[in-house]
Design an enzyme around this catalytic site. Structure first.
Site, PDB file in Angstrom:
ATOM      1  N   GLY A  40      53.187  69.793  32.294  1.00 62.53           N
ATOM      2  CA  GLY A  40      53.576  71.112  32.784  1.00 62.53           C
ATOM      3  C   GLY A  40      52.901  72.175  31.946  1.00 62.53           C
ATOM      4  N   GLY A  42      53.427  75.752  32.385  1.00 67.67           N
ATOM      5  CA  GLY A  42      54.014  77.085  32.504  1.00 67.67           C
ATOM      6  C   GLY A  42      54.135  77.701  31.127  1.00 67.67           C
ATOM      7  CG  LEU A  43      55.889  81.658  30.526  1.00 70.34           C
ATOM      8  CD1 LEU A  43      57.050  82.622  30.507  1.00 70.34           C
ATOM      9  CD2 LEU A  43      54.639  82.317  29.971  1.00 70.34           C
ATOM     10  CB  ALA A  44      57.981  75.759  28.041  1.00 67.86           C
ATOM     11  N   GLY A  45      55.012  74.966  28.487  1.00 68.91           N
ATOM     12  CA  GLY A  45      53.975  73.939  28.340  1.00 68.91           C
ATOM     13  C   GLY A  45      52.672  74.490  27.805  1.00 68.91           C
ATOM     14  NE  ARG A 330      69.472  87.900  37.618  1.00 68.85           N
ATOM     15  CZ  ARG A 330      68.347  87.456  37.097  1.00 68.85           C
ATOM     16  NH1 ARG A 330      68.212  86.183  36.775  1.00 68.85           N
ATOM     17  NH2 ARG A 330      67.336  88.275  36.886  1.00 68.85           N
ATOM     18  CG  HIS A 401      66.255  83.281  40.507  1.00 68.71           C
ATOM     19  ND1 HIS A 401      64.954  83.544  40.838  1.00 68.71           N
ATOM     20  CD2 HIS A 401      66.472  83.878  39.313  1.00 68.71           C
ATOM     21  CE1 HIS A 401      64.409  84.268  39.865  1.00 68.71           C
ATOM     22  NE2 HIS A 401      65.299  84.463  38.939  1.00 68.71           N
ATOM     23  CG  LEU A 441      59.689  85.625  31.724  1.00 68.14           C
ATOM     24  CD1 LEU A 441      59.054  86.996  31.941  1.00 68.14           C
ATOM     25  CD2 LEU A 441      58.832  84.564  32.392  1.00 68.14           C
TER      26      LEU A 441
END
Lengths: 637, 256
Positions: A40, A42-45, A330, A401, A441
């Protein structure tokens, strides 16, 4: 089984610092002997892969998209929180910690959340240095805005594309390491199994999505940064490719799955318009700053909104929550929308929608100011619905979400399987039962930039590098299993498409394990999901072959795992006999209809252990203690 | 609405491709273009036929994964819009649509409408970054940046890397993509130390990948779903020229 979260001793503000000092280090010359597999991007990966490669480890990174830059972190709009207190409005690390624990409805670990708040300030510095073009004031300093009900302005943003800009920053760092030969990147490659040797994670089995080739990779540690599982609902704001396969395969190899029933339903999404609908689109929460939410007072009122006079409208959030009004969190806003639609007062096709009206804001501020604030969102809304929100109220409805649940990890972000680390939305993480806006994020980057480089090093310092290869029997077994499963799916020549199964599964989970849950519904859902899964394995039709680009096969593999996960979500929701954050059990509510926690009996993390295909998972509890933030009933009245 | 589709079908990169005609009798104007293709594919799968392969992911116009040419225009007729955000109400009942992949030798076809855009990643590898190690950053407010510079950098930074600029260009040039990154980083003070090196290295990589040259036709800007300006190409050319001087080895002359 006993779970040890390995939370360091000492006062909360010293835990991470003293833990870091106590960790073992790997000699710089030895780092290159270790291989880390990061799944992955994304931000973490991406942030983990780039940071680990900088340190000198060999990194192999994997993503199913055609480039690491496409991961779904890119779609986050609003912003990223950090306790910088640049606005001098009373923010601090402690306040961000406090807000996050409270917002999570007291179902997160205090020590993890505190560390997250500490790291938040470093993230902003790191991203600015990388060239992330955050919004600025004329004087050249960083701008902030308030977000998601917080009482301070601590959100940093880059127009409505904050996720995109942060991901591009991490992606560029990753590409730099690829260019330097420190990261070997495998795009269009999907994880299909995790290899565990003598109880330790040592590799992965993948399918090349272009050639169809099944391949294995081994290393000294495996890091899963594969995102959330919201697509179990079929319709969600997630990208179409988001899936649970990586963490689900790991779960079936022994990793505990924590709090699967904690899902976040976002209140402001564009409603479904027809049966062909493939995904839902989020409209930034910031719209609730100026928009007023209402439905007609009477059920079945079919007049167009401009024909409904003030007296016949019910501004239900303002009525029910006079102090927070349209800005309630939310979970509260979503449930209230469901309630009015259940009463038959919803608007638009199918009655599943409520109005978000800007008429008053336009009268008060002028159309130009409203356009300045929300112009791009109004444009997006018009593009999708064909309606002009300057003239007609928007129609919105809640949609799935984010998923707070995920693989259980200890303070080091390592699962109960040694060598298997999990970061970002994929772990059960720091958000408890409900995540605050602009915190996803922050968590992804905190995990990737500032936690894994330390804790993974500490783990590697204790293992001998490179002790197995891809010829190992465990690797070959995992490969054979993947091959069998693929063959079985391709041999299904039933009558139904994979998507039709996925839609039906999603509808069951949405109806029974969505915004509100109850015992009878959940019990029924478990049976229906099991039946549907059995039907899938006899009546699905997967076209094409395994040795080419085959999107139907990719979908089939993901949906097969969603059935099993969906069942576990229902089991978890059934076992948690309280309401907390995103988990609302109709049997457990206050007289005013708000979520009623039961701290005496349910103040724990539910971690589920896979047994076999024949028997359900077993529950392992990790008790939660609150030494700093005293649990109270959340009130937004 | 009823549509006639001519879709490019190509089994893989080695096979010959061709347009195949499909009848789409029941498209709704509220569908996105990709949802219309989903409906086509469900029908094909139900008949046991191979569905049309196309790349897509977020369907919100931000990931850059989707894109193909519709009636000769990358991402279709709506300006500033990706194919996933294009809705069928932009078409009329009875329309005939020709759908084909990006056409560029640097973007080989993988299957049907799906192409290999890894050349873009390699252009970024050549210098599309600021070399900063994790943990070595000064405070975010230590370096004030004029709002105008930051905003302009953001104009370039919003590139989604979809490749429409390449598909629109008669030369299949990747100048707009490359220039957007050089512009984003070159406009910020953090990007200055590597500015010359970055421009030279990225432009050379772009050329080596087999993209054509820019001849200022502006088709890329018209097709760009983020409406990135070709001004950035002018900026890239200036940075490249400056870099070509500053980056030569000490004592070397520029002779050819």
């Amino acid at each position: 089984m006993q779970l040890d979260a390995r939370i360091p001793a000492g006062p909360i503000e010293k835990k991470w610092e003293s833990h870091r000092f106590g960790m073992k280090l790997v000699n710089p010359a030895n780092k290159r002997k270790y291989t880390v597999l990061v799944v992955g991007t994304g931000l973490a990966g991406a942030s983990a892969a780039a940071s680990l490669a900088e340190l000198g480890y060999n990194v192999k990174a994997f993503c199913f998209q055609d480039s690491p830059r496409r991961a779904h972190s890119i779609a986050a709009q609003g912003g990223i929180n950090a306790a910088k207190n640049y606005q001098n409005d009373g923010d601090s690390i402690y306040r961000l910690f406090y807000d996050t624990v409270k917002g999570g409805d007291y179902r997160a670990r205090e020590a993890n959340v505190y560390r997250l708040a500490e790291n938040s300030v470093n993230i902003i510095d790191q991203c600015v240095a990388q060239g992330v073009p955050f919004a600025r004031e004329y004087g050249g300093v960083l701008a902030n805005r308030s977000f998601g009900g917080a009482q301070v302005s601590r959100t940093f943003y880059a127009r409505g594309q904050t996720g995109q800009q942060l991901l591009i920053g991490a992606y560029q760092g990753l590409e730099r390491q690829i260019g330097l030969g420190k990261v070997e990147m495998h795009a269009r490659t999907e994880l299909l199994d995790v290899v565990v040797v003598d109880g330790v994670a040592r590799g992965i089995v993948t399918r090349n999505l272009v050639s169809g080739k099944i391949e294995s990779f081994v290393g000294d540690a495996v890091v899963l940064c594969t995102g959330g599982y919201g697509n179990v609902f079929f319709l969600s704001t997630n990208a179409k490719g988001c899936n649970t396969t990586a963490i689900w395969r790991a779960h079936k190899k022994g990793a505990l799955f924590a709090n699967p029933c904690y899902t976040q339903i976002h209140p402001t999404c564009i409603p479904v318009s027809g049966d062909y609908q493939s995904k839902l689109t989020l409209m930034s929460e910031s719209l609730r700053n100026d928009g007023r939410v209402w439905v007609p007072k009477a059920g079945g009122d079919k007049r167009s909104p401009d024909q409904i006079p003030e007296g016949d409208r019910d501004y239900y959030l303002e009525r029910r929550y006079p102090s927070f009004g349209n800005l309630v969190p939310r979970d509260v806003a979503s449930r209230a929308a469901k309630a009015v639609c259940d009463e038959g007062r919803g608007v638009g096709p199918g009655g599943l929608g409520v109005y978000l009206d800007f008429a008053d804001a336009i009268k008060r501020l002028g159309a130009n100011t409203v356009a300045e604030r929300y112009g791009n969102l109004f444009q997006m809304y018009e593009r999708i619905t064909g309606e002009n929100p300057y003239k007609v109220p928007m129609r919105i409805y809640p949609a799935v979400h984010y998923t707070m649940g995920g693989l259980w990890v200890d303070y080091n972000l390592m699962s109960n399987v040694p060598g298997l680390f999990v970061a970002g939305e994929a772990n059960f993480s720091d958000h408890g039962a409900n995540r605050l806006g602009a915190s996803a994020l922050m968590q992804g980057l905190s995990d990737g930039y500032f936690i894994l480089p330390y804790t993974l090093g500490n783990y590697l310092a204790g293992v001998k590098p490179g002790s197995i290869d891809t010829q190992h029997a465990a690797v070959k077994d995992a490969e054979a299993e993947v091959g069998e499963r693929t063959k079985k799916m391709l041999s299904l020549k039933g009558k139904r498409t994979v998507d039709s199964f996925h839609r039906e599964l999603g509808k069951i989970i949405w109806d029974e394990c969505g915004m509100a849950r109850n015992r009878k519904g959940l019990e029924g859902a478990i049976e229906r999901v099991r039946t549907l899964r059995d039907q899938f394995w006899t009546d699905a039709h997967v076209t094409g072959s395994g040795d080419e680009v085959n999107k139907e096969l990719e979908k089939a593999g993901r949906v097969a795992d969603f059935f099993e996960l969906g069942e576990l979500m229902c089991r978890d929701a059934l076992a948690r006999e309280e309401s907390a954050g995103g988990h609302f059990r109709e049997e457990y509510q206050t007289p005013e209809g708000e979520a009623q926690r039961d701290d005496e009996n349910f103040c724990y993390t539910s971690a589920w252990q896979w047994k076999s295909d024949a028997e359900p998972q077993g529950l392992v509890k990790e008790p939660l203690t609150f030494d700093y933030v005293k649990p109270t009933q959340r009130s937004y009245k | 609405m009823r549509l006639t589709l001519h879709v490019w079908r190509q089994r893989n990169g080695r096979a010959e491709g061709q347009f195949v005609k499909y009848d789409m009798p029941n498209a709704s104007e509220d569908m996105s273009f990709l949802e219309m293709l989903d409906v086509l594919n469900e029908g094909l799968v139900a008949q046991g036929q191979d569905p049309v392969a196309f790349d897509h992911d977020c369907r919100e116009g931000i990931c850059g994964m989707c894109g193909f040419v519709i009636n000769g225009v990358p991402h279709g007729p709506e300006r500033g819009t990706t194919a996933c955000q294009l809705h069928m109400r932009k078409f009329k009942d009875g329309d005939e649509l020709w759908i084909e992949p990006w056409r560029a030798s640097a973007f080989p076809v993988l299957k049907d409408l799906s192409v290999n855009r890894s050349a873009f990643d390699r252009i970024i590898q050549a210098g599309g970054f600021i070399s900063v190690h994790t943990g070595s950053a000064p405070d975010g407010n230590a370096l004030p940046i004029a709002k105008e510079a930051s905003d302009r950098a953001m104009d370039a930074a919003q590139c989604i890397g979809c490749g429409a600029c390449v598909a629109a260009c008669p030369n299949a040039s990747a100048s707009l993509f490359t220039a957007a990154k050089i512009g984003h980083l070159g406009l910020l003070p953090q990007g200055q130390p590597e500015r010359d090196r970055r421009a030279v290295s990225m432009v050379e990589r772009m050329n080596a990948e087999g993209f054509g040259h820019c001849s200022n036709l502006g088709e890329c800007e018209a097709a760009c779903p983020k409406e990135i300006s070709i001004e950035f190409i002018a900026r890239m050319n200036r940075d490249y020229l400056g870099g070509a001087f500053s980056q030569r080895p000490a004592g070397a002359r520029i002779e050819d």
